[in-house]
Design a protein around this motif. Sequence first.
Motif, PDB file in Angstrom:
ATOM      1  N   ASP A  38      35.451  60.538  33.149  1.00  0.00           N
ATOM      2  CA  ASP A  38      34.570  59.575  33.554  1.00  0.00           C
ATOM      3  C   ASP A  38      35.362  58.187  33.874  1.00  0.00           C
ATOM      4  O   ASP A  38      34.849  57.679  34.770  1.00  0.00           O
ATOM      5  CB  ASP A  38      33.629  59.418  32.385  1.00  0.00           C
ATOM      6  N   LYS A  39      36.163  57.949  33.241  1.00  0.00           N
ATOM      7  CA  LYS A  39      37.294  56.991  33.678  1.00  0.00           C
ATOM      8  C   LYS A  39      37.767  57.069  34.980  1.00  0.00           C
ATOM      9  O   LYS A  39      37.812  56.399  35.629  1.00  0.00           O
ATOM     10  CB  LYS A  39      38.039  56.708  32.511  1.00  0.00           C
ATOM     11  N   THR A  40      38.379  58.441  35.304  1.00  0.00           N
ATOM     12  CA  THR A  40      38.913  58.764  36.631  1.00  0.00           C
ATOM     13  C   THR A  40      37.970  58.484  37.482  1.00  0.00           C
ATOM     14  O   THR A  40      38.027  58.093  38.771  1.00  0.00           O
ATOM     15  CB  THR A  40      39.240  60.088  36.491  1.00  0.00           C
ATOM     16  N   ASP A  41      36.553  59.176  37.187  1.00  0.00           N
ATOM     17  CA  ASP A  41      35.665  59.075  38.277  1.00  0.00           C
ATOM     18  C   ASP A  41      35.219  57.420  38.638  1.00  0.00           C
ATOM     19  O   ASP A  41      35.119  57.314  39.938  1.00  0.00           O
ATOM     20  CB  ASP A  41      34.392  59.581  37.777  1.00  0.00           C
ATOM     21  N   LEU A  42      35.158  56.757  37.480  1.00  0.00           N
ATOM     22  CA  LEU A  42      34.904  55.520  37.711  1.00  0.00           C
ATOM     23  C   LEU A  42      36.114  54.565  38.686  1.00  0.00           C
ATOM     24  O   LEU A  42      35.806  53.821  39.512  1.00  0.00           O
ATOM     25  CB  LEU A  42      34.698  54.394  36.542  1.00  0.00           C
ATOM     26  N   GLY A  43      37.206  54.887  38.281  1.00  0.00           N
ATOM     27  CA  GLY A  43      38.509  54.349  39.191  1.00  0.00           C
ATOM     28  C   GLY A  43      38.229  54.845  40.450  1.00  0.00           C
ATOM     29  O   GLY A  43      38.520  53.784  41.339  1.00  0.00           O
ATOM     30  N   LYS A  44      38.044  55.999  40.814  1.00  0.00           N
ATOM     31  CA  LYS A  44      37.925  56.526  42.194  1.00  0.00           C
ATOM     32  C   LYS A  44      36.794  55.793  42.644  1.00  0.00           C
ATOM     33  O   LYS A  44      36.752  55.505  44.149  1.00  0.00           O
ATOM     34  CB  LYS A  44      37.740  58.118  42.266  1.00  0.00           C
ATOM     35  N   GLN A  45      35.681  55.667  42.382  1.00  0.00           N
ATOM     36  CA  GLN A  45      34.523  54.972  42.787  1.00  0.00           C
ATOM     37  C   GLN A  45      34.806  53.414  43.088  1.00  0.00           C
ATOM     38  O   GLN A  45      34.554  52.904  43.947  1.00  0.00           O
ATOM     39  CB  GLN A  45      33.250  55.184  41.822  1.00  0.00           C
ATOM     40  N   ALA A  46      35.420  52.932  42.042  1.00  0.00           N
ATOM     41  CA  ALA A  46      35.957  51.450  42.263  1.00  0.00           C
ATOM     42  C   ALA A  46      36.882  51.158  43.683  1.00  0.00           C
ATOM     43  O   ALA A  46      36.656  50.160  44.325  1.00  0.00           O
ATOM     44  CB  ALA A  46      36.584  50.885  41.124  1.00  0.00           C
ATOM     45  N   LYS A  47      37.907  52.300  43.714  1.00  0.00           N
ATOM     46  CA  LYS A  47      38.706  52.203  44.842  1.00  0.00           C
ATOM     47  C   LYS A  47      38.061  52.255  46.258  1.00  0.00           C
ATOM     48  O   LYS A  47      38.172  51.704  47.149  1.00  0.00           O
ATOM     49  CB  LYS A  47      39.709  53.349  44.592  1.00  0.00           C
TER      50      LYS A  47
END
Length: 79
Positions: A5-14
């Motif tokens: 979930d944290k990885t997905d949130l990081g990708k979404q923020a980028k």
Amino acid sequence: MVSQDKTDLGKQAKQDGDIGQLIKRLDMLDERLDNMDSIVTSLIERVMARPFVMEVTCPNCGQTIEINVTSGVRLRGKE
């Protein structure tokens, strides 16, 4: 699961940042084109009675573009 979930949130923020940067660049380009349009329009209004030649050089490739503006008014020669 939590790290996913944290990885997905990081990708979404980028991606959001990239889209925001793209929108900002498009707005800047639009503003520059509007400014160029205003400059060219004012120059044409000033010289409607005589021909006008403007050379613009591309800052990226260095190619020179020549713009010729002529009016429908016939120039008078010396009498």
